[in-house]
Scaffold this motif. Structure first.
Motif, PDB file in Angstrom:
ATOM      1  N   ALA A  77      52.825  -1.615   4.264  1.00  0.00           N
ATOM      2  CA  ALA A  77      53.631  -2.115   5.265  1.00  0.00           C
ATOM      3  C   ALA A  77      55.148  -1.543   5.350  1.00  0.00           C
ATOM      4  O   ALA A  77      55.584  -1.222   6.354  1.00  0.00           O
ATOM      5  N   ALA A  78      55.492  -0.761   4.081  1.00  0.00           N
ATOM      6  CA  ALA A  78      56.852  -0.048   4.174  1.00  0.00           C
ATOM      7  C   ALA A  78      56.370   1.167   5.013  1.00  0.00           C
ATOM      8  O   ALA A  78      57.296   1.794   5.632  1.00  0.00           O
ATOM      9  N   THR A  79      55.389   1.968   4.893  1.00  0.00           N
ATOM     10  CA  THR A  79      55.143   3.152   5.576  1.00  0.00           C
ATOM     11  C   THR A  79      55.016   2.790   7.140  1.00  0.00           C
ATOM     12  O   THR A  79      55.052   3.661   7.730  1.00  0.00           O
ATOM     13  N   GLU A  80      54.592   1.594   7.421  1.00  0.00           N
ATOM     14  CA  GLU A  80      54.280   1.432   8.850  1.00  0.00           C
ATOM     15  C   GLU A  80      55.684   0.625   9.589  1.00  0.00           C
ATOM     16  O   GLU A  80      55.501   0.254  10.719  1.00  0.00           O
ATOM     17  N   SER A  81      56.587   0.512   8.727  1.00  0.00           N
ATOM     18  CA  SER A  81      57.589   0.043   9.390  1.00  0.00           C
ATOM     19  C   SER A  81      58.605   0.953  10.155  1.00  0.00           C
ATOM     20  O   SER A  81      58.859   1.983   9.999  1.00  0.00           O
ATOM     21  N   THR A  82      59.315   0.333  11.132  1.00  0.00           N
ATOM     22  CA  THR A  82      60.146   1.122  12.052  1.00  0.00           C
ATOM     23  C   THR A  82      61.537   0.917  11.727  1.00  0.00           C
ATOM     24  O   THR A  82      62.385   1.705  11.513  1.00  0.00           O
ATOM     25  N   CYS A  83      61.733  -0.529  11.708  1.00  0.00           N
ATOM     26  CA  CYS A  83      63.244  -1.058  11.607  1.00  0.00           C
ATOM     27  C   CYS A  83      63.607  -0.520   9.974  1.00  0.00           C
ATOM     28  O   CYS A  83      62.972  -1.018   9.241  1.00  0.00           O
ATOM     29  N   PRO A  84      64.784   0.139   9.754  1.00  0.00           N
ATOM     30  CA  PRO A  84      65.232   0.742   8.296  1.00  0.00           C
ATOM     31  C   PRO A  84      65.195  -0.790   7.639  1.00  0.00           C
ATOM     32  O   PRO A  84      65.058  -0.532   6.159  1.00  0.00           O
ATOM     33  N   THR A  85      65.970  -1.578   8.134  1.00  0.00           N
ATOM     34  CA  THR A  85      65.926  -3.058   7.091  1.00  0.00           C
ATOM     35  C   THR A  85      64.662  -3.492   6.714  1.00  0.00           C
ATOM     36  O   THR A  85      64.612  -4.159   5.390  1.00  0.00           O
ATOM     37  N   VAL A  86      63.854  -3.452   7.617  1.00  0.00           N
ATOM     38  CA  VAL A  86      62.275  -4.025   7.252  1.00  0.00           C
ATOM     39  C   VAL A  86      61.744  -3.271   6.410  1.00  0.00           C
ATOM     40  O   VAL A  86      61.057  -3.567   5.178  1.00  0.00           O
ATOM     41  N   ARG A  87      62.019  -1.863   6.351  1.00  0.00           N
ATOM     42  CA  ARG A  87      61.285  -0.800   5.498  1.00  0.00           C
ATOM     43  C   ARG A  87      61.758  -0.998   4.024  1.00  0.00           C
ATOM     44  O   ARG A  87      61.175  -1.176   3.185  1.00  0.00           O
ATOM     45  N   GLN A  88      63.077  -1.196   4.113  1.00  0.00           N
ATOM     46  CA  GLN A  88      63.961  -1.404   2.813  1.00  0.00           C
ATOM     47  C   GLN A  88      63.544  -2.792   1.905  1.00  0.00           C
ATOM     48  O   GLN A  88      63.018  -2.633   0.745  1.00  0.00           O
ATOM     49  N   MET A  89      63.216  -3.633   2.906  1.00  0.00           N
ATOM     50  CA  MET A  89      62.879  -5.058   2.245  1.00  0.00           C
ATOM     51  C   MET A  89      61.352  -4.921   1.863  1.00  0.00           C
ATOM     52  O   MET A  89      61.080  -5.533   0.548  1.00  0.00           O
ATOM     53  N   PHE A  90      60.424  -4.312   2.344  1.00  0.00           N
ATOM     54  CA  PHE A  90      58.987  -4.045   1.832  1.00  0.00           C
ATOM     55  C   PHE A  90      59.042  -3.257   0.470  1.00  0.00           C
ATOM     56  O   PHE A  90      58.620  -3.318  -0.133  1.00  0.00           O
ATOM     57  N   THR A  91      60.198  -2.361   0.712  1.00  0.00           N
ATOM     58  CA  THR A  91      60.255  -1.499  -0.530  1.00  0.00           C
ATOM     59  C   THR A  91      60.751  -2.164  -1.725  1.00  0.00           C
ATOM     60  O   THR A  91      60.143  -1.912  -2.994  1.00  0.00           O
ATOM     61  N   ASN A  92      61.732  -3.075  -1.541  1.00  0.00           N
ATOM     62  CA  ASN A  92      62.093  -3.762  -2.679  1.00  0.00           C
ATOM     63  C   ASN A  92      61.033  -4.779  -2.963  1.00  0.00           C
ATOM     64  O   ASN A  92      60.878  -4.952  -4.297  1.00  0.00           O
ATOM     65  N   LEU A  93      60.307  -5.418  -2.263  1.00  0.00           N
ATOM     66  CA  LEU A  93      59.131  -6.329  -2.681  1.00  0.00           C
ATOM     67  C   LEU A  93      57.981  -5.609  -3.059  1.00  0.00           C
ATOM     68  O   LEU A  93      57.379  -6.047  -4.385  1.00  0.00           O
TER      69      LEU A  93
END
Lengths: 135, 74
Positions: free
Chosen positions: A35-51
């Motif tokens: 999910a993190a690698t497929e994210s476009t929005c930086p906020t969403v990517r950061q959220m997935f990285t934290n999770l």
């Protein structure tokens, strides 16, 4: 082996219950990484990285708890000769790649300090002799 | 910084909510019915963390609600 009666009332034995959670944590770790690698929005990517990090930590904690309860038999240790073989093989790969990189980048000023030969470290490793492997 | 969420991201977040939901239930079982004390404890802790994860994912939906387009783009 203990609390046999309580075991019978349980939905699942302790090991199975814990293993179910552990395998789902492993699956979810992979899904968060994807999910993190497929994210476009930086906020969403950061959220997935934290999770991802949080889930990875839980998986590690649960694994350790299970191992402490002897619920998990880890793979047998790799043999010394197998380790030696891989070190030899990948030292050669490293050397070849290092030469290849030097040829490609001979014009640039960058050094190759970070890709130094492996020899020294492996000798150090030999020096502090391991205990004989248990069967 | 905040961009409209893509359809793909939406799916990943929704799938993640399902995963977290399942893990909450599994950990509730572990916390309640394991005979081993340390497993019950770790189940309790993980239950808590998965609840937080669920909240985080829900918040990301809410954050993107107002900037989501109401018509298909192009």
């Amino acid at each position: 082996m203990y609390q046999q009666q309580q075991q019978q009332q349980q939905a699942l034995p302790d090991e199975d219950l814990a293993y179910t959670v552990l395998s789902d944590l492993k699956r979810v770790v992979r899904e968060y990484a994807t999910a993190a690698t497929e994210s476009t929005c930086p906020t969403v990517r950061q959220m997935f990285t934290n999770l991802l990090n949080s889930t990875l930590k839980m998986q590690g904690d649960l694994f350790q708890a299970m191992q402490a309860q002897n619920m998990y038999s880890t793979a047998s240790p790799a043999l010394r000769q197998e380790l030696d073989k891989q070190i030899k093989e990948y030292s050669q790969t490293q050397q070849k790649t290092s030469q290849w990189l030097q040829q490609r980048l001979s014009g640039s000023q960058q050094g190759f300090g970070s890709f130094a030969p492996y020899q020294q470290q492996s000798q150090q490793h030999q020096a502090n002799q391991h205990q004989p492997y248990y069967s | 910084m905040l961009q409209p969420i893509t359809a793909k991201e939406l799916e990943y977040i929704a799938d993640s909510l399902s995963n977290e939901d399942l893990l909450m239930k599994q950990n509730a079982l572990l916390a309640a019915s394991a005979s081993n004390q340390s497993l019950r404890q770790i189940g309790q802790q993980m239950l808590h963390t998965h609840q937080q994860h669920y909240q985080t994912l829900m918040q990301s939906f809410q954050q993107h609600q107002s900037i989501a387009p109401t018509q298909p783009q192009q």
